[in-house]
Design a protein around this motif. Structure first.
Motif: not given
Length: 520
Positions: A339-346
């Motif tokens: 989720p961090y990669a999806l949400r914060e890193l696009g």
């Protein structure tokens, strides 16, 4: 004792033992595919079901973890008393069906119920597998074998993210408004990874049951005359409200102690809810804590030798707490990385699944395998040598977690996640083998279940949820993850205490069991 240790160092594992290990590895891979796939699906589930980060943490960790640990104890005892291969076959079938049924969820409650079913089914796996492996492999190879088995955790988690990302992205592209049966991408992904478990269950059913204690030169214990009656009795000690019946059977004093424990847990849960904490999380955790308390009290009454070597051994408990706190960070990082990669890193679902899943699989497999081999070698010259690896795993991952969850680009994020997971993963095989060495062969299933209480109640039921809770309150997933680092001093202190206490605990194993009433 020295003669037995010499024979153990000369013993070798058979080819069939390695064949069994390879199949058990596949079981654990599928175990974590079904458990972990919710991570890559989290953003879609959150949107479609109207959930918050704290709800996602609850679904991934608490709903699964509490019932996994709750049923792990009686199922661990059943693994000690009954046919372990059959037990694993039944459990694998159950959790595969429940994973597939997750695909029909329409609310968070439906998905929580399915996750509970997955937890109950998966509770059969490690007690059975740890006990089978310990009866196929000599002591000097045990940490290596358990580490290879445990590597399925990361391989399965990695595969689930990659496969889940591909399925959800491809399905949603092909059917943006829902496909066959009205299913959207995340629902189809649950079904796609659940059904293959039914085929693997048929393969597991062909394995031979090993003779208990043979690899250590110990006489085979007598078969339990009524394993399922004992299992039903065990349920009375741990499944609320049946626990009150079980406590009453132990006499007035046992019933009063049980009620006092229940009252304490209820008071704490009510206090947390009164200050605004979500009730499903803390009611579930309260059920787990009370259940474990009830079971521990009952174990002391019904099986004093097992209680003495498990709950009554400080070295065992310190090892459980040390690895439980390690899991507190590891489970949170493994769930929230995608989720961090999806949400914060696009990142896209497929690219995030490949990146996080691939790095996690590689890091986990290498960390567990290297950690197991190193801990076995340290064990040859130092009775507590394996716990040096646990101490290493308590400290070294911290700066890499900070790097990963403060990253603004995929490169530093990837470096941080990889090295955090490889350094944390090395501790699992060492900690698991340490707890197995402290108990008698007939107690290994119960010891494994107790070990996994630390991994689940401390790690899985709290880590992902608390990161999500802090994220919900602050609006920052990075803050939610970094807040969990407050447990690091507890992890290190427990690991050092275990290192100091373990040699004495293992050296006096038989004597303490005999003093508690074991016929040796």
């Amino acid at each position: 004792m020295a003669e037995i240790d010499t024979k153990q160092s000369e013993a070798k594992a058979s080819r069939y033992a390695w064949y069994v290990l390879s199949i058990l590895f596949l079981v654990y891979v599928l175990n974590f595919v079904d458990r972990q796939i919710i991570s890559i699906l989290a953003e879609d589930i959150k949107r479609d079901l109207g959930l918050k980060d704290q709800d996602l943490g609850f679904l991934y960790g608490t709903a699964f973890g509490v019932f996994y640990s709750l049923f792990g104890i009686p199922l661990g005892r059943l693994a000690d008393n009954w046919h372990r291969v059959r037990l694993m076959t039944i459990g694998l079938t159950l959790w595969s069906v429940m994973t597939a049924l997750s695909g029909f969820s329409r609310t968070g409650g439906h998905l929580a119920a399915a996750r509970i079913g997955v937890g109950v089914g998966e509770a059969t796996a490690s007690p059975s597998a740890y006990s089978i492996i310990s009866d196929y492999f000599p002591k000097w190879l045990r940490a290596t074998a358990l580490s290879i088995y445990s590597a399925g955790l990361f391989v399965g988690g990695g595969c689930s993210l990659f496969v889940g990302g591909l399925i959800v992205q491809g399905w949603n592209r092909a059917w943006p408004h829902g496909g066959p049966l009205g299913l959207v991408g995340w629902q189809a992904a649950f079904m796609a990874v659940g059904l293959p478990g039914l085929l693997l269950a048929l393969w597991v059913a062909t394995l031979r049951e090993p003779i208990r204690g043979l690899v250590e030169g110990l006489p085979e214990p007598e078969k339990h005359p009524a394993p399922f009656r004992a299992f039903a009795g065990e349920l009375l000690t741990i499944v609320p409200p049946l626990t009150l019946i079980g406590a009453a059977a132990g006499g007035v004093r046992a019933f009063v102690i049980n009620l006092a424990g229940l009252a304490t847990v209820v008071a704490v849960v009510l206090a947390l809810v009164s200050i605004g904490e979500p009730w499903p999380q803390w009611v579930a955790v309260g059920i787990g804590v009370y259940a474990v308390f009830s079971w521990s009290c009952a174990l002391k009454r019904r099986d004093p030798p097992a209680f003495a070597l498990i709950v009554g051994t400080p070295a065992f408990l310190c090892t459980v707490v040390a690895y439980g706190c390690n899991a507190f960070l590891s489970y949170a990082a493994s769930f929230w990385a995608a989720p961090y990669a999806l949400r914060e890193l696009g990142a896209t679902p497929s690219s995030a699944g490949l990146l996080v899943g691939g790095l996690g699989a590689m890091a986990g497999f290498l960390g567990l395998t290297i950690g197991g081999v190193v801990s076995d070698r340290l064990r040859r010259t130092n009775p507590a040598g394996r716990l040096l690896v646990v101490i290493f795993g308590a400290v070294v991952p911290v700066p890499f977690l900070i790097l990963a969850f403060t990253a603004s680009g995929l490169v530093p994020f990837s470096i941080g996640i990889f090295f955090a997971q490889i350094t944390a993963a090395c501790a699992l095989g060492a900690a698991a083998a340490t707890t197995q060495d402290m108990v008698l062969p007939r107690m290994r299933g119960a010891a494994t279940a107790t070990f996994f209480i630390g991994t689940t109640l401390i790690g899985l039921a709290l880590g992902p949820y608390l990161a999500g809770r802090v994220s919900t309150l602050t609006g920052s997933l990075s803050t939610g993850m970094l807040a969990l680092l407050v447990v690091t001093p507890i992890t290190l202190t427990s690991a050092i205490a275990a290192y100091r206490l373990a040699p004495g605990a293992e050296a006096t194993r038989e004597a303490r069991a005999r003093a508690a009433g074991e016929a040796i």
